[in-house]
Design a protein around this motif. Structure first.
Motif, mmCIF file in Angstrom:
data_model
loop_
_atom_site.group_PDB
_atom_site.id
_atom_site.type_symbol
_atom_site.label_atom_id
_atom_site.label_comp_id
_atom_site.label_asym_id
_atom_site.label_seq_id
_atom_site.Cartn_x
_atom_site.Cartn_y
_atom_site.Cartn_z
ATOM 1 N N SER A 192 -36.651 -5.907 36.777
ATOM 2 C CA SER A 192 -37.295 -5.140 37.964
ATOM 3 C C SER A 192 -36.986 -5.707 39.257
ATOM 4 C CB SER A 192 -38.726 -5.051 38.006
ATOM 5 O OG SER A 192 -39.328 -6.356 37.925
ATOM 6 N N SER A 193 -36.547 -6.977 39.107
ATOM 7 C CA SER A 193 -36.160 -7.784 40.658
ATOM 8 C C SER A 193 -34.510 -7.402 40.874
ATOM 9 C CB SER A 193 -36.465 -9.236 40.243
ATOM 10 O OG SER A 193 -35.500 -9.809 39.360
ATOM 11 N N CYS A 194 -33.983 -6.619 39.904
ATOM 12 C CA CYS A 194 -32.376 -6.468 40.600
ATOM 13 C C CYS A 194 -32.483 -5.217 41.419
ATOM 14 C CB CYS A 194 -31.589 -6.009 38.943
ATOM 15 S SG CYS A 194 -31.417 -7.161 37.922
ATOM 16 N N PRO A 195 -31.589 -5.275 42.480
ATOM 17 C CA PRO A 195 -31.331 -4.437 43.532
ATOM 18 C C PRO A 195 -31.103 -2.904 42.941
ATOM 19 C CG PRO A 195 -29.598 -5.595 43.623
ATOM 20 C CD PRO A 195 -30.538 -6.438 42.687
ATOM 21 N N LYS A 196 -30.529 -2.719 41.894
ATOM 22 C CA LYS A 196 -30.293 -1.497 41.321
ATOM 23 C C LYS A 196 -30.721 -1.337 39.965
ATOM 24 C CE LYS A 196 -26.102 -0.993 44.044
ATOM 25 N NZ LYS A 196 -24.635 -0.459 43.999
ATOM 26 N N LYS A 197 -31.436 -0.435 39.828
ATOM 27 C CA LYS A 197 -32.008 -0.150 38.240
ATOM 28 C C LYS A 197 -30.760 0.416 37.414
ATOM 29 C CE LYS A 197 -35.917 -1.199 40.177
ATOM 30 N NZ LYS A 197 -35.838 -2.831 40.217
ATOM 31 N N ALA A 198 -30.861 -0.257 36.181
ATOM 32 C CA ALA A 198 -29.747 0.231 35.394
ATOM 33 C C ALA A 198 -30.059 -0.265 33.949
ATOM 34 C CB ALA A 198 -28.582 -0.509 35.765
ATOM 35 N N PHE A 199 -29.332 0.492 32.957
ATOM 36 C CA PHE A 199 -29.501 0.155 31.543
ATOM 37 C C PHE A 199 -28.126 -0.794 31.303
ATOM 38 C CE2 PHE A 199 -31.356 4.425 31.491
ATOM 39 C CZ PHE A 199 -32.745 3.952 30.988
ATOM 40 N N ILE A 200 -28.441 -1.717 30.403
ATOM 41 C CA ILE A 200 -27.197 -2.493 30.027
ATOM 42 C C ILE A 200 -26.862 -2.175 28.462
ATOM 43 C CG2 ILE A 200 -26.379 -4.979 29.522
ATOM 44 C CD1 ILE A 200 -28.118 -5.875 31.907
ATOM 45 N N VAL A 201 -25.778 -1.815 28.026
ATOM 46 C CA VAL A 201 -25.424 -1.301 26.749
ATOM 47 C C VAL A 201 -24.740 -2.461 26.396
ATOM 48 C CG1 VAL A 201 -24.300 -0.053 25.243
ATOM 49 C CG2 VAL A 201 -25.590 1.118 27.157
ATOM 50 N N GLN A 202 -24.936 -3.056 25.079
ATOM 51 C CA GLN A 202 -24.524 -4.148 24.290
ATOM 52 C C GLN A 202 -23.479 -3.332 23.253
ATOM 53 O OE1 GLN A 202 -25.608 -7.871 24.270
ATOM 54 N NE2 GLN A 202 -23.869 -8.570 22.917
ATOM 55 N N THR A 203 -22.435 -3.524 23.082
ATOM 56 C CA THR A 203 -21.763 -2.815 22.259
ATOM 57 C C THR A 203 -21.487 -3.779 20.772
ATOM 58 O OG1 THR A 203 -19.523 -3.899 22.616
ATOM 59 C CG2 THR A 203 -19.843 -1.862 23.857
ATOM 60 N N ALA A 204 -21.146 -3.252 19.852
ATOM 61 C CA ALA A 204 -20.901 -4.147 18.581
ATOM 62 C C ALA A 204 -20.175 -5.002 18.410
ATOM 63 C CB ALA A 204 -20.732 -3.041 17.362
ATOM 64 N N LYS A 205 -19.347 -5.040 19.452
ATOM 65 C CA LYS A 205 -18.096 -6.025 19.459
ATOM 66 C C LYS A 205 -18.725 -7.332 20.583
ATOM 67 C CE LYS A 205 -14.220 -3.601 18.125
ATOM 68 N NZ LYS A 205 -12.757 -3.171 18.570
ATOM 69 N N GLY A 206 -19.862 -6.890 21.215
ATOM 70 C CA GLY A 206 -20.532 -7.935 22.152
ATOM 71 C C GLY A 206 -20.179 -7.681 23.705
ATOM 72 N N LYS A 207 -19.636 -6.552 23.902
ATOM 73 C CA LYS A 207 -19.140 -6.254 25.315
ATOM 74 C C LYS A 207 -20.554 -5.747 26.103
ATOM 75 C CE LYS A 207 -16.055 -3.804 28.123
ATOM 76 N NZ LYS A 207 -14.907 -2.700 28.185
ATOM 77 N N GLN A 208 -20.717 -6.013 27.212
ATOM 78 C CA GLN A 208 -21.886 -5.438 27.952
ATOM 79 C C GLN A 208 -21.349 -4.483 29.053
ATOM 80 O OE1 GLN A 208 -24.154 -8.691 29.596
ATOM 81 N NE2 GLN A 208 -25.565 -8.760 27.721
ATOM 82 N N ILE A 209 -21.933 -3.246 29.076
ATOM 83 C CA ILE A 209 -21.664 -2.418 29.733
ATOM 84 C C ILE A 209 -23.069 -1.491 30.617
ATOM 85 C CG2 ILE A 209 -20.627 0.060 30.000
ATOM 86 C CD1 ILE A 209 -19.044 -0.714 27.394
ATOM 87 N N CYS A 210 -22.691 -1.482 31.971
ATOM 88 C CA CYS A 210 -23.747 -1.150 32.856
ATOM 89 C C CYS A 210 -23.657 0.306 33.014
ATOM 90 C CB CYS A 210 -23.518 -1.845 34.061
ATOM 91 S SG CYS A 210 -23.944 -3.436 34.127
ATOM 92 N N TYR A 211 -24.878 0.901 32.908
ATOM 93 C CA TYR A 211 -24.952 2.445 33.109
ATOM 94 C C TYR A 211 -26.159 2.659 34.203
ATOM 95 C CZ TYR A 211 -22.183 3.904 29.114
ATOM 96 O OH TYR A 211 -20.992 4.067 28.440
ATOM 97 N N SER A 212 -25.871 3.465 35.139
ATOM 98 C CA SER A 212 -26.931 3.871 36.105
ATOM 99 C C SER A 212 -28.181 4.093 35.399
ATOM 100 C CB SER A 212 -26.247 4.723 37.122
ATOM 101 O OG SER A 212 -27.477 5.268 38.008
#
Length: 97
Positions: free
Chosen positions: A56-76
């Motif tokens: 909640s302290s982040c300036p932009k609210k988002a989802f962080i998706v972690q893939t099966a290969k360990g990559k993190q991807i941000c979605y609004s």
């Protein structure tokens, strides 16, 4: 002189006994992951290992998706795809979040 010593001693005692710490300095605080750029295309759900909301302290609210290969991807937070995956995994308990 006694008043100055008493005041300094009281100030020192207050500083030592005060247990309020800023969130960023807390001993047990984990590093925060915030998102500043967002991916717009959806992923096949089989590639999603976990999905979490940013702090909640982040300036932009988002989802962080972690893939099966360990990559993190941000979605609004407004991404319908990410919201759907988050709601699906939250209710089923099948994926970590």
């Amino acid at each position: 002189m006694k008043t100055l010593s008493f005041t300094l001693g009281l100030l020192l005692l207050t500083a030592c006994c005060c247990n309020a710490m800023p969130k960023a300095v807390g001993i047990n605080s984990a590093p925060l992951t915030c998102c500043f750029t967002f991916y717009s295309r959806s992923l096949p759900s089989k590639l999603v290992f976990s999905i979490t909301e940013t702090d909640s302290s982040c300036p932009k609210k988002a989802f962080i998706v972690q893939t099966a290969k360990g990559k993190q991807i941000c979605y609004s937070r407004t991404s319908k795809w990410a919201e759907g995956i988050f709601n699906q995994t939250e209710g089923s308990g099948a994926k970590q979040h």
